[in-house]
Write a protein that holds these residues in place. Structure first.
Motif, PDB file in Angstrom:
ATOM      1  N   LEU A  41       0.826  -1.203   0.000  1.00 28.30           N
ATOM      2  CA  LEU A  41       0.000   0.000   0.000  1.00 28.30           C
ATOM      3  C   LEU A  41       0.866   1.262   0.000  1.00 28.30           C
ATOM      4  O   LEU A  41       0.597   2.216  -0.744  1.00 28.30           O
ATOM      5  CB  LEU A  41      -0.931  -0.008   1.211  1.00 28.30           C
ATOM      6  N   GLU A  42       1.910   1.259   0.815  1.00 27.51           N
ATOM      7  CA  GLU A  42       2.812   2.417   0.860  1.00 27.51           C
ATOM      8  C   GLU A  42       3.517   2.621  -0.472  1.00 27.51           C
ATOM      9  O   GLU A  42       3.725   3.762  -0.911  1.00 27.51           O
ATOM     10  CB  GLU A  42       3.827   2.235   1.979  1.00 27.51           C
ATOM     11  N   GLU A  43       3.889   1.529  -1.144  1.00 24.08           N
ATOM     12  CA  GLU A  43       4.525   1.656  -2.461  1.00 24.08           C
ATOM     13  C   GLU A  43       3.571   2.260  -3.480  1.00 24.08           C
ATOM     14  O   GLU A  43       3.964   3.108  -4.290  1.00 24.08           O
ATOM     15  CB  GLU A  43       5.007   0.288  -2.943  1.00 24.08           C
ATOM     16  N   LYS A  44       2.320   1.826  -3.446  1.00 22.86           N
ATOM     17  CA  LYS A  44       1.336   2.383  -4.385  1.00 22.86           C
ATOM     18  C   LYS A  44       1.134   3.878  -4.139  1.00 22.86           C
ATOM     19  O   LYS A  44       1.004   4.652  -5.081  1.00 22.86           O
ATOM     20  CB  LYS A  44       0.004   1.641  -4.260  1.00 22.86           C
ATOM     21  N   TYR A  45       1.102   4.259  -2.880  1.00 27.92           N
ATOM     22  CA  TYR A  45       0.951   5.674  -2.543  1.00 27.92           C
ATOM     23  C   TYR A  45       2.184   6.461  -2.988  1.00 27.92           C
ATOM     24  O   TYR A  45       2.063   7.564  -3.536  1.00 27.92           O
ATOM     25  CB  TYR A  45       0.713   5.831  -1.046  1.00 27.92           C
ATOM     26  N   ALA A  46       3.349   5.896  -2.801  1.00 30.84           N
ATOM     27  CA  ALA A  46       4.583   6.575  -3.198  1.00 30.84           C
ATOM     28  C   ALA A  46       4.673   6.739  -4.712  1.00 30.84           C
ATOM     29  O   ALA A  46       5.191   7.753  -5.201  1.00 30.84           O
ATOM     30  CB  ALA A  46       5.794   5.800  -2.679  1.00 30.84           C
ATOM     31  N   ARG A  47       4.164   5.781  -5.461  1.00 34.38           N
ATOM     32  CA  ARG A  47       4.191   5.871  -6.925  1.00 34.38           C
ATOM     33  C   ARG A  47       3.084   6.768  -7.469  1.00 34.38           C
ATOM     34  O   ARG A  47       3.063   7.077  -8.664  1.00 34.38           O
ATOM     35  CB  ARG A  47       4.060   4.478  -7.534  1.00 34.38           C
ATOM     36  N   GLY A  48       2.154   7.145  -6.608  1.00 36.65           N
ATOM     37  CA  GLY A  48       1.070   8.012  -7.051  1.00 36.65           C
ATOM     38  C   GLY A  48      -0.116   7.265  -7.636  1.00 36.65           C
ATOM     39  O   GLY A  48      -0.980   7.868  -8.267  1.00 36.65           O
ATOM     40  N   GLU A  49      -0.174   5.968  -7.416  1.00 35.32           N
ATOM     41  CA  GLU A  49      -1.282   5.174  -7.946  1.00 35.32           C
ATOM     42  C   GLU A  49      -2.570   5.404  -7.159  1.00 35.32           C
ATOM     43  O   GLU A  49      -3.658   5.210  -7.698  1.00 35.32           O
ATOM     44  CB  GLU A  49      -0.922   3.688  -7.934  1.00 35.32           C
ATOM     45  N   ARG A  80      -4.090  10.400  -1.240  1.00 30.68           N
ATOM     46  CA  ARG A  80      -3.867  10.386   0.206  1.00 30.68           C
ATOM     47  C   ARG A  80      -5.063   9.829   0.971  1.00 30.68           C
ATOM     48  O   ARG A  80      -4.915   9.039   1.890  1.00 30.68           O
ATOM     49  CB  ARG A  80      -3.552  11.798   0.691  1.00 30.68           C
ATOM     50  N   ASP A  81      -6.266  10.242   0.574  1.00 28.15           N
ATOM     51  CA  ASP A  81      -7.466   9.780   1.272  1.00 28.15           C
ATOM     52  C   ASP A  81      -7.636   8.261   1.154  1.00 28.15           C
ATOM     53  O   ASP A  81      -7.962   7.577   2.125  1.00 28.15           O
ATOM     54  CB  ASP A  81      -8.711  10.486   0.723  1.00 28.15           C
ATOM     55  N   GLU A  82      -7.418   7.747  -0.051  1.00 33.73           N
ATOM     56  CA  GLU A  82      -7.537   6.304  -0.256  1.00 33.73           C
ATOM     57  C   GLU A  82      -6.462   5.555   0.534  1.00 33.73           C
ATOM     58  O   GLU A  82      -6.718   4.505   1.136  1.00 33.73           O
ATOM     59  CB  GLU A  82      -7.421   5.975  -1.745  1.00 33.73           C
ATOM     60  N   PHE A  83      -5.250   6.110   0.557  1.00 40.39           N
ATOM     61  CA  PHE A  83      -4.172   5.489   1.324  1.00 40.39           C
ATOM     62  C   PHE A  83      -4.516   5.428   2.811  1.00 40.39           C
ATOM     63  O   PHE A  83      -4.374   4.382   3.454  1.00 40.39           O
ATOM     64  CB  PHE A  83      -2.864   6.267   1.132  1.00 40.39           C
TER      65      PHE A  83
END
Length: 82
Positions: A58-66, A69-72
């Motif tokens: 999940l953190e990797e997806k957030y870092a890549r911009g996939e 912030r709210d979804e993360f």
């Protein structure tokens, strides 16, 4: 003289039976303890590692911009809460 006839074999190997008499039950108890405690720790450890891996993905997806912030934050709370 009759007493000496059979005593050699009985006393010569009697210590093996004494060892087995004590060793077998002790090993059975230790095996049962390992089975009962080992099964629980493996299940707990596996579930914990799965949660850590999911959070890392999940953190990797957030870092890549996939994901935004709210979804993360929502998914992170779901993972930690459940």
């Amino acid at each position: 003289m009759m007493m000496d006839y059979g005593m050699g074999w009985g006393w010569g190997f009697g210590w093996i039976w004494v060892i087995l008499l004590w060793l077998v039950p002790v090993l059975l108890v230790l095996a049962a303890i390992k089975y009962l405690l080992g099964g629980r720790s493996r299940t707990g450890t596996g579930a914990r590692q799965g949660d850590d891996r999911a959070l890392a993905i999940l953190e990797e997806k957030y870092a890549r911009g996939e994901i935004d912030r709210d979804e993360f934050l929502q998914k992170r709370d779901d993972l930690k809460g459940g």
